[in-house]
Design an enzyme around this catalytic site. Sequence first.
Site, PDB file in Angstrom:
ATOM      1  N   GLY A 276      -1.694  -5.881   8.486  1.00  0.00           N
ATOM      2  CA  GLY A 276      -2.712  -5.957   7.832  1.00  0.00           C
ATOM      3  C   GLY A 276      -2.640  -6.750   6.552  1.00  0.00           C
TER       4      GLY A 276
ATOM      5  N   ARG B 197       7.430   0.763   8.123  1.00  0.00           N
ATOM      6  CA  ARG B 197       7.559   1.774   9.146  1.00  0.00           C
ATOM      7  C   ARG B 197       8.247   1.179  10.399  1.00  0.00           C
ATOM      8  NH1 ARG B 197       1.358   3.956   8.381  1.00  0.00           N
ATOM      9  NH2 ARG B 197       1.686   4.955   6.472  1.00  0.00           N
TER      10      ARG B 197
ATOM     11  N   CYS C 291       3.297  -3.091   3.873  1.00  0.00           N
ATOM     12  CA  CYS C 291       2.638  -2.166   4.368  1.00  0.00           C
ATOM     13  C   CYS C 291       3.355  -1.507   5.490  1.00  0.00           C
ATOM     14  CB  CYS C 291       1.189  -2.467   4.681  1.00  0.00           C
ATOM     15  SG  CYS C 291       0.896  -3.653   5.952  1.00  0.00           S
ATOM     16  N   GLY C 292       2.362  -0.586   6.197  1.00  0.00           N
ATOM     17  CA  GLY C 292       3.306   0.114   7.226  1.00  0.00           C
ATOM     18  C   GLY C 292       3.690  -0.752   8.274  1.00  0.00           C
ATOM     19  N   THR C 293       3.237  -1.790   8.599  1.00  0.00           N
ATOM     20  CA  THR C 293       3.548  -2.935   9.650  1.00  0.00           C
ATOM     21  C   THR C 293       3.695  -4.049   9.175  1.00  0.00           C
ATOM     22  OG1 THR C 293       1.405  -3.074  10.228  1.00  0.00           O
ATOM     23  CG2 THR C 293       2.490  -1.415  11.467  1.00  0.00           C
ATOM     24  N   GLY C 294       3.030  -4.442   8.077  1.00  0.00           N
ATOM     25  CA  GLY C 294       2.908  -5.979   7.723  1.00  0.00           C
ATOM     26  C   GLY C 294       1.488  -6.603   8.122  1.00  0.00           C
TER      27      GLY C 294
ATOM     28  N   HIS D 249       7.287 -30.676  10.687  1.00  0.00           N
ATOM     29  CA  HIS D 249       6.802 -29.668  10.412  1.00  0.00           C
ATOM     30  C   HIS D 249       5.691 -29.556   9.389  1.00  0.00           C
ATOM     31  CE1 HIS D 249       9.749 -27.779  13.039  1.00  0.00           C
ATOM     32  NE2 HIS D 249      10.680 -28.409  12.143  1.00  0.00           N
TER      33      HIS D 249
ATOM     34  N   ASP E  81       0.728  -1.157   0.055  1.00  0.00           N
ATOM     35  CA  ASP E  81       0.040   0.018   0.091  1.00  0.00           C
ATOM     36  C   ASP E  81       1.035   1.233  -0.014  1.00  0.00           C
ATOM     37  OD1 ASP E  81       0.915   0.276   2.670  1.00  0.00           O
ATOM     38  OD2 ASP E  81      -1.167   0.192   3.473  1.00  0.00           O
ATOM     39  N   HIS E  82       0.421   2.509   0.346  1.00  0.00           N
ATOM     40  CA  HIS E  82       1.157   3.721   0.291  1.00  0.00           C
ATOM     41  C   HIS E  82       2.181   3.436   1.300  1.00  0.00           C
ATOM     42  CE1 HIS E  82      -2.358   3.944   2.997  1.00  0.00           C
ATOM     43  NE2 HIS E  82      -1.465   4.948   3.598  1.00  0.00           N
TER      44      HIS E  82
HETATM   45  C1  RB5 Z   1      -1.785   2.566   6.714  1.00  0.00           C
HETATM   46  O1  RB5 Z   1      -1.977   3.719   7.357  1.00  0.00           O
HETATM   47  C2  RB5 Z   1      -1.403   1.234   7.650  1.00  0.00           C
HETATM   48  O2  RB5 Z   1      -2.511   1.289   8.411  1.00  0.00           O
HETATM   49  C3  RB5 Z   1      -0.855   0.316   6.884  1.00  0.00           C
HETATM   50  O3  RB5 Z   1      -0.055   0.548   6.013  1.00  0.00           O
HETATM   51  C4  RB5 Z   1      -0.776  -0.875   7.437  1.00  0.00           C
HETATM   52  O4  RB5 Z   1       0.264  -0.821   8.571  1.00  0.00           O
HETATM   53  C5  RB5 Z   1      -1.736  -2.033   7.867  1.00  0.00           C
HETATM   54  O5  RB5 Z   1      -1.495  -2.904   8.647  1.00  0.00           O
END
Ligand code: RB5
Length: 145
Positions: free
Chosen positions: A70, A109, A65-68, A133, A10-11
């Site tokens: 989602g 992030r 994504c920001g954290t992976g 496994h 995503d962004h």
């Molecule tokens: C976007 O702001 C953020 O929520 C997304 O990149 C991600 O971290 C979601 O899990």
Amino acid sequence: MSKKIVIGSDHGGFNMKAAFVKALGEWGYEVEDLGPDCLDSCDYPIYAAKVAEMVQDGVTGILVCGTGQGMAMTANRYSGVRAAVCSNEFHARLARAHNDANIICMGERVTGIGAALDILKIFLETEFEGDRHKRRVDLIDSVKQ
Ligand code: RB5
């Protein structure tokens, strides 16, 4: 693992995705970038779904994504998909060796690009150990609700 890789973000993961696409080409992988193609705000489940659908056909996936988180939550709704959030090399090695993960999810992030590239390389180069496994991974697939 397959030398064909599909990647999406995503962004919040756009810049890390770009760094991964460049490195994967240099490492000899065939990469398909499923988007997005600009930094505009967008919704991560859309790109997680695109990647997960192709991983069901046997390719390896990368989602950023920001954290992976989602990305992994969405991708793991798809049968046969095992998406692992990896923020260190141990995560990446064990996600492959023990869990036969077929998508790595990373957070731009959370992890610096240099460390992220090392983590990605380990994920792609570690083989599934099978044996006990395999039994456990098969049990994941047998869980229904
Ligand atoms: C976007 O702001 C953020 O929520 C997304 O990149 C991600 O971290 C979601 O899990």
